[in-house]
Write a protein that holds these residues in place. Structure first.
Motif, PDB file in Angstrom:
ATOM      1  N   ASP A 322       0.816  -1.209   0.000  1.00  0.00           N
ATOM      2  CA  ASP A 322       0.000   0.000   0.000  1.00  0.00           C
ATOM      3  C   ASP A 322       0.854   1.266   0.000  1.00  0.00           C
ATOM      4  N   GLY A 323       1.865   1.308   0.861  1.00  0.00           N
ATOM      5  CA  GLY A 323       2.722   2.488   0.943  1.00  0.00           C
ATOM      6  C   GLY A 323       3.486   2.731  -0.338  1.00  0.00           C
ATOM      7  N   THR A 324       3.999   1.672  -0.941  1.00  0.00           N
ATOM      8  CA  THR A 324       4.738   1.791  -2.194  1.00  0.00           C
ATOM      9  C   THR A 324       3.839   2.307  -3.309  1.00  0.00           C
ATOM     10  N   ASN A 325       2.611   1.832  -3.351  1.00  0.00           N
ATOM     11  CA  ASN A 325       1.687   2.259  -4.404  1.00  0.00           C
ATOM     12  C   ASN A 325       1.285   3.723  -4.261  1.00  0.00           C
ATOM     13  N   ILE A 326       1.056   4.173  -3.030  1.00  0.00           N
ATOM     14  CA  ILE A 326       0.765   5.591  -2.813  1.00  0.00           C
ATOM     15  C   ILE A 326       1.941   6.434  -3.298  1.00  0.00           C
ATOM     16  N   TYR A 327       3.135   6.003  -2.952  1.00  0.00           N
ATOM     17  CA  TYR A 327       4.351   6.716  -3.335  1.00  0.00           C
ATOM     18  C   TYR A 327       4.514   6.801  -4.848  1.00  0.00           C
ATOM     19  N   MET A 328       4.206   5.717  -5.545  1.00  0.00           N
ATOM     20  CA  MET A 328       4.443   5.673  -6.994  1.00  0.00           C
ATOM     21  C   MET A 328       3.656   6.731  -7.746  1.00  0.00           C
ATOM     22  N   THR A 329       2.352   6.773  -7.551  1.00  0.00           N
ATOM     23  CA  THR A 329       1.536   7.744  -8.299  1.00  0.00           C
ATOM     24  C   THR A 329       1.777   9.170  -7.808  1.00  0.00           C
ATOM     25  N   LEU A 330       1.984   9.330  -6.495  1.00  0.00           N
ATOM     26  CA  LEU A 330       2.242  10.661  -5.943  1.00  0.00           C
ATOM     27  C   LEU A 330       3.565  11.208  -6.483  1.00  0.00           C
ATOM     28  N   ALA A 331       4.614  10.381  -6.481  1.00  0.00           N
ATOM     29  CA  ALA A 331       5.932  10.821  -6.952  1.00  0.00           C
ATOM     30  C   ALA A 331       5.925  11.067  -8.460  1.00  0.00           C
ATOM     31  N   ALA A 332       5.209  10.231  -9.214  1.00  0.00           N
ATOM     32  CA  ALA A 332       5.152  10.408 -10.667  1.00  0.00           C
ATOM     33  C   ALA A 332       4.515  11.746 -11.025  1.00  0.00           C
ATOM     34  N   LEU A 333       3.416  12.082 -10.367  1.00  0.00           N
ATOM     35  CA  LEU A 333       2.769  13.363 -10.649  1.00  0.00           C
ATOM     36  C   LEU A 333       3.593  14.535 -10.117  1.00  0.00           C
ATOM     37  N   PHE A 334       4.322  14.316  -9.025  1.00  0.00           N
ATOM     38  CA  PHE A 334       5.207  15.357  -8.509  1.00  0.00           C
ATOM     39  C   PHE A 334       6.262  15.726  -9.564  1.00  0.00           C
ATOM     40  N   ILE A 335       6.849  14.715 -10.190  1.00  0.00           N
ATOM     41  CA  ILE A 335       7.865  14.951 -11.220  1.00  0.00           C
ATOM     42  C   ILE A 335       7.248  15.677 -12.415  1.00  0.00           C
ATOM     43  N   ALA A 336       6.057  15.256 -12.825  1.00  0.00           N
ATOM     44  CA  ALA A 336       5.380  15.924 -13.941  1.00  0.00           C
ATOM     45  C   ALA A 336       5.114  17.387 -13.619  1.00  0.00           C
ATOM     46  N   GLN A 337       4.656  17.661 -12.406  1.00  0.00           N
ATOM     47  CA  GLN A 337       4.385  19.036 -12.001  1.00  0.00           C
ATOM     48  C   GLN A 337       5.669  19.861 -11.927  1.00  0.00           C
ATOM     49  N   ALA A 338       6.767  19.226 -11.477  1.00  0.00           N
ATOM     50  CA  ALA A 338       8.043  19.933 -11.384  1.00  0.00           C
ATOM     51  C   ALA A 338       8.555  20.343 -12.758  1.00  0.00           C
ATOM     52  N   TYR A 339       8.254  19.550 -13.776  1.00  0.00           N
ATOM     53  CA  TYR A 339       8.668  19.861 -15.143  1.00  0.00           C
ATOM     54  C   TYR A 339       7.584  20.623 -15.912  1.00  0.00           C
ATOM     55  N   ASP A 340       6.552  21.044 -15.191  1.00  0.00           N
ATOM     56  CA  ASP A 340       5.438  21.787 -15.806  1.00  0.00           C
ATOM     57  C   ASP A 340       4.777  20.995 -16.933  1.00  0.00           C
ATOM     58  N   ILE A 341       4.650  19.684 -16.728  1.00  0.00           N
ATOM     59  CA  ILE A 341       3.999  18.812 -17.703  1.00  0.00           C
ATOM     60  C   ILE A 341       2.565  18.564 -17.243  1.00  0.00           C
ATOM     61  N   HIS A 342       1.613  18.942 -18.086  1.00  0.00           N
ATOM     62  CA  HIS A 342       0.209  18.724 -17.735  1.00  0.00           C
ATOM     63  C   HIS A 342      -0.240  17.354 -18.247  1.00  0.00           C
ATOM     64  N   LEU A 343      -0.797  16.568 -17.355  1.00  0.00           N
ATOM     65  CA  LEU A 343      -1.302  15.248 -17.724  1.00  0.00           C
ATOM     66  C   LEU A 343      -2.821  15.277 -17.754  1.00  0.00           C
ATOM     67  N   SER A 344      -3.392  14.863 -18.871  1.00  0.00           N
ATOM     68  CA  SER A 344      -4.845  14.800 -18.983  1.00  0.00           C
ATOM     69  C   SER A 344      -5.381  13.652 -18.123  1.00  0.00           C
ATOM     70  N   LEU A 345      -6.695  13.600 -17.971  1.00  0.00           N
ATOM     71  CA  LEU A 345      -7.315  12.531 -17.191  1.00  0.00           C
ATOM     72  C   LEU A 345      -6.997  11.170 -17.800  1.00  0.00           C
ATOM     73  N   GLY A 346      -7.002  11.100 -19.145  1.00  0.00           N
ATOM     74  CA  GLY A 346      -6.679   9.843 -19.812  1.00  0.00           C
ATOM     75  C   GLY A 346      -5.249   9.424 -19.577  1.00  0.00           C
ATOM     76  N   GLN A 347      -4.309  10.381 -19.583  1.00  0.00           N
ATOM     77  CA  GLN A 347      -2.909  10.065 -19.333  1.00  0.00           C
ATOM     78  C   GLN A 347      -2.697   9.616 -17.891  1.00  0.00           C
ATOM     79  N   GLN A 348      -3.447  10.210 -16.971  1.00  0.00           N
ATOM     80  CA  GLN A 348      -3.335   9.789 -15.573  1.00  0.00           C
ATOM     81  C   GLN A 348      -3.911   8.389 -15.381  1.00  0.00           C
TER      82      GLN A 348
END
Length: 448
Positions: A322-348
């Motif tokens: 559970d902890g690893t899975n929370i980390y995976m999606t949270l960290a992935a979106l954190f990186i996208a936000q840091a690079y100013d990459i917008h992910l659509s609902l379909g991409q998420q």
């Protein structure tokens, strides 16, 4: 071990254990070790780094005993059940539970990242992650090597004996299930072997009890190395991500798993208190495997049959992260936000699906949380995989939270599956969670 719920009938040894001064308890010693290790790592980082062998040595000691403990627990559990249909039913229910809550954890991480947006405002550049190039190459290469097919094939050991030497929990689980089924089909001859294995199992858990006395030393060395190597200062740069992750994990445990616990008839807070020694050990060593034998023992003492514990706990260490899975999606979106990459609902949604697959492919691999993140990003080209370099410096500190959440999730799963099967001893569970269920002779960290 039979647990008597009447406090008037408690063995005198239990009363002695409760009267023991708090500073004799291993869990208190582990707390001191964590504090001392953190101070040494902060004020004398080179000394802290030199203490790494203490932490690594303790984890290796525990990993040494894990395969025989899993093997003996599962073999005696299945052989004692006799009903092989029940074994298949328990395994099926366990997989359903793991699949649902692993997916839910991924969704929770995704929602949290969209609401709090911890990466907004960082405006990172691709080159900024390059100072960890050597380490990144190692993780990325492991991520590319991880896939579902190889993972499934790797469950089958090269030889029967190699299942105990490879360090792969699932290989020991696979061999144990086959042996338990074979023993259950042998009838009277199997019953004689079963009795011998029961005695050997008692010896194995006594060895675990001996090894657990080194827990403070292991926690001291591991914490000193972590703080000495990465430094507390590295936390400040990515404080929003770290705080967001810890808060999300706490909410998941208290609210989501708390509601599951309420349905199953127990309090999640009492369960955490019951496992406090093991949780402190996980915190100190940043590895949930360090407390796996103790968790199996404590779940049995809390009213879960050996057959349930033997199947659910080892499987959970690879499939219920559970902890690893929370980390995976949270960290992935954190990186996208840091690079100013917008992910659509379909991409998420695609990210969620890829995370589900990659998390199974790298299960049981050292550093699985970071490797699965790299594997997910390598499949999803929208987010640069080199972006994991942004969080590599603080991953170790988040690893502790991942391990704690995984550990609690597997404890909850064991009780839920036992209740689901109708074999949970509710009196033993209530007695254990009330604080009276300590056994001074068991391999626990909460009593000597």
């Amino acid at each position: 071990m039979k647990i008597v719920p009447d406090t008037d009938l408690v063995d005198p040894a239990h009363k002695t254990a409760r009267a023991t001064p708090f500073y004799y308890h291993t869990y208190f010693q582990v707390i001191l070790a964590i504090v001392a290790g953190s101070l040494i790592g902060h004020y004398a980082p080179h000394t802290g780094q030199a203490l790494q062998p203490f932490g690594d040595g303790f984890i290796r000691l525990v990993k040494m005993i894990i395969p025989p403990v899993i093997f003996l627990t599962i073999v005696t559990g299945i052989a004692g059940m006799r009903d092989l249909g029940a074994v298949a039913r328990v395994a099926g229910k366990t997989f359903c539970y793991f699949l649902f809550f692993s997916t839910l954890a991924l969704v929770v991480g995704l929602v949290t990242a969209n609401v709090i947006r911890p990466g907004s405002g960082i405006h990172a550049k691709i080159g900024e992650a390059g100072h960890h190039a050597e380490k990144l190459d190692k993780y990325i290469s492991k991520a590319h090597d991880s896939n579902v097919v190889d993972f499934v094939l790797n469950i089958i050991p090269d030889t029967f004996v190699s299942a105990f030497t490879s360090g792969n929990i699932l290989q020991a689980l696979f061999v144990a299930i086959l042996t338990g089924i074979g023993l259950a089909l042998m009838g009277e001859r199997g019953a004689r072997i079963y009795g011998v294995l029961e005695e050997v199992s008692a010896v194995a858990f006594r060895i675990v009890s001996i090894l657990m006395k080194a827990a403070p030393i292991g926690a001291f060395g591991a914490m000193a190395y972590t703080v000495g190597t990465y430094g507390a200062g590295s936390l400040a740069d990515l404080a929003t991500l770290i705080v967001t992750f810890y808060l999300t994990a706490i909410i998941f445990v208290v609210v989501v798993l708390g509601l599951v616990g309420r349905w199953a008839g127990f309090s999640i807070l009492r369960l955490i208190a019951y496992l406090r020694g093991e949780l402190l050990l996980v915190l100190g060593t940043s590895s949930s495997e360090s407390a796996l034998p103790s968790l199996m023992n404590k779940m049995e003492r809390a009213g879960c049959p050996k057959s349930i514990v033997g199947l659910v706990v080892p499987m959970g260490y690879s499939f219920n992260l559970d902890g690893t899975n929370i980390y995976m999606t949270l960290a992935a979106l954190f990186i996208a936000q840091a690079y100013d990459i917008h992910l659509s609902l379909g991409q998420q949604a695609l990210l969620l699906g890829m995370a589900m697959l990659s998390s199974k492919g790298a299960a049981g691999v050292t550093g699985a949380g970071f490797i699965t993140l790299a594997a997910t990003l390598s499949i999803l080209p929208t987010i640069p995989v080199a972006g994991i370099g942004l969080i590599l410096g603080v991953d170790r500190f988040m690893s502790e939270c991942r391990s704690l959440t995984n550990f609690i999730g597997n404890a909850v799963a064991t009780i839920v599956v036992a209740r689901w099967e109708g074999v949970l001893d509710r009196k033993a569970l209530a007695y254990a969670l009330s604080g009276h269920g300590e056994d001074p002779g068991a391999p626990s960290l909460t009593a000597e």
